[in-house]
Design a protein around this motif. Structure first.
Motif, mmCIF file in Angstrom:
data_model
loop_
_atom_site.group_PDB
_atom_site.id
_atom_site.type_symbol
_atom_site.label_atom_id
_atom_site.label_comp_id
_atom_site.label_asym_id
_atom_site.label_seq_id
_atom_site.Cartn_x
_atom_site.Cartn_y
_atom_site.Cartn_z
ATOM 1 N N LYS A 62 0.853 -1.189 0.000
ATOM 2 C CA LYS A 62 0.000 0.000 0.000
ATOM 3 C C LYS A 62 0.890 1.239 0.000
ATOM 4 C CE LYS A 62 -3.958 2.099 2.201
ATOM 5 N NZ LYS A 62 -4.913 2.061 3.297
ATOM 6 N N PRO A 63 1.294 1.683 -1.204
ATOM 7 C CA PRO A 63 2.149 2.872 -1.274
ATOM 8 C C PRO A 63 1.473 4.058 -0.581
ATOM 9 C CG PRO A 63 2.014 1.781 -3.412
ATOM 10 C CD PRO A 63 1.004 1.111 -2.516
ATOM 11 N N ASN A 64 2.251 4.797 0.172
ATOM 12 C CA ASN A 64 1.748 5.946 0.943
ATOM 13 C C ASN A 64 0.726 5.555 2.002
ATOM 14 O OD1 ASN A 64 3.298 8.014 -0.260
ATOM 15 N ND2 ASN A 64 1.956 7.964 -2.034
ATOM 16 N N GLY A 65 0.753 4.299 2.445
ATOM 17 C CA GLY A 65 -0.143 3.863 3.512
ATOM 18 C C GLY A 65 0.139 4.637 4.792
ATOM 19 N N ALA A 66 -0.900 5.144 5.420
ATOM 20 C CA ALA A 66 -0.732 5.966 6.621
ATOM 21 C C ALA A 66 -0.083 5.184 7.759
ATOM 22 C CB ALA A 66 -2.085 6.528 7.064
ATOM 23 N N THR A 67 -0.472 3.916 7.942
ATOM 24 C CA THR A 67 0.087 3.136 9.055
ATOM 25 C C THR A 67 1.592 2.929 8.910
ATOM 26 O OG1 THR A 67 -2.016 2.056 9.502
ATOM 27 C CG2 THR A 67 -0.041 0.945 10.313
ATOM 28 N N PRO A 68 2.079 2.407 7.766
ATOM 29 C CA PRO A 68 3.542 2.239 7.676
ATOM 30 C C PRO A 68 4.297 3.573 7.730
ATOM 31 C CG PRO A 68 2.476 1.632 5.592
ATOM 32 C CD PRO A 68 1.399 1.823 6.604
ATOM 33 N N LEU A 69 3.701 4.644 7.200
ATOM 34 C CA LEU A 69 4.379 5.939 7.266
ATOM 35 C C LEU A 69 4.466 6.436 8.712
ATOM 36 C CD1 LEU A 69 2.947 7.706 4.100
ATOM 37 C CD2 LEU A 69 5.288 6.878 4.439
ATOM 38 N N THR B 22 8.201 12.475 6.815
ATOM 39 C CA THR B 22 7.409 11.248 6.712
ATOM 40 C C THR B 22 5.982 11.490 7.208
ATOM 41 O OG1 THR B 22 9.403 9.903 6.995
ATOM 42 C CG2 THR B 22 7.304 8.808 7.366
ATOM 43 N N LEU B 23 5.845 12.228 8.302
ATOM 44 C CA LEU B 23 4.504 12.530 8.816
ATOM 45 C C LEU B 23 3.734 13.453 7.878
ATOM 46 C CD1 LEU B 23 5.202 12.822 12.643
ATOM 47 C CD2 LEU B 23 3.886 11.045 11.465
ATOM 48 N N ASP B 24 4.438 14.399 7.229
ATOM 49 C CA ASP B 24 3.782 15.233 6.212
ATOM 50 C C ASP B 24 3.206 14.347 5.105
ATOM 51 O OD1 ASP B 24 4.066 17.805 7.264
ATOM 52 O OD2 ASP B 24 6.045 18.113 6.348
ATOM 53 N N GLN B 25 3.989 13.359 4.712
ATOM 54 C CA GLN B 25 3.545 12.419 3.671
ATOM 55 C C GLN B 25 2.335 11.609 4.159
ATOM 56 O OE1 GLN B 25 6.731 9.830 2.396
ATOM 57 N NE2 GLN B 25 5.445 8.776 0.896
#
Length: 199
Positions: A117-124, A143-146
């Motif tokens: 999941k590219p740009n997945g909130a959980t892994p980010l 990373t949090l901005d992303q």
């Protein structure tokens, strides 16, 4: 312990009432969605009714399409799905690795999650946690901005950003509070520890 596993494809094929009437007196009920390509509204109703009468109901082998239907209808929140259990296990694995200082292992799992999941909130959010733990505050901020850009309705990244700002600059409470307030507006619960740090 009486266990029952049935294929949900039978439900989609129009046998909903027959399936439902035969599921009585089991300790656990597992729905195998492996062959499911389509689920009718009758099939969804059966699963909803089963969930009410069988709290142990779980779904296994749900493909991406099936899972997205469960998600769209709100069923994935009610069902114990194998995918959600696996996701939670991986999240816990990353948190344990970060807590133990095994950043290479944490990064491996996070990278796998981001491939799925590219740009997945959980892994980010997990990556930002790891970066902050290593003192890489600017990287964690990016990373949090992303994470916020990829999922602006999720409160987690806002809370994590507020916490990060306080760690980077204890006098930056005004900016941190804006992030916290935005997270609360997105449905985030009261975080007493963060609120205390913001005073």
């Amino acid at each position: 312990m009486k266990q029952l596993m049935f294929a949900v494809a039978a439900v989609a094929a129009g046998a909903a009432m027959a399936v439902e009437s035969n599921i009585v007196g089991y300790d656990t009920v597992t729905v195998d969605a492996d062959d499911l390509r389509y689920i009718s509204s009758a099939g969804l109703r059966v699963i909803l009714r089963l969930r009410k009468s069988e709290p142990s109901l779980s779904v296994i082998n749900a493909g991406t399409e099936t899972y997205s239907i469960f998600k769209m209808t709100g069923l994935e929140k009610k069902l114990s799905t194998e995918r959600e259990k696996a996701r939670k296990a991986r999240r816990d694995q990353v948190v344990r690795a970060i807590s133990g200082g095994d950043y290479a292992a944490a990064e491996r799992v996070i990278s796998e999650m981001l491939v799925e999941k590219p740009n997945g909130a959980t892994p980010l959010n997990l990556r930002a946690m790891m970066e902050a733990r290593q003192g890489k505050f600017r990287e964690a901020e990016r990373t949090l901005d992303q994470a916020i850009m990829s999922n602006p309705r999720s409160y987690h990244a806002y809370y994590n950003m507020a916490d990060l700002i306080i760690k980077m600059n204890p006098s930056g409470k005004i900016a941190a509070k804006r992030y916290y307030d935005t997270g609360r507006a997105m449905g985030g619960p009261v975080d007493e520890k963060l609120e205390a740090a913001l005073k």
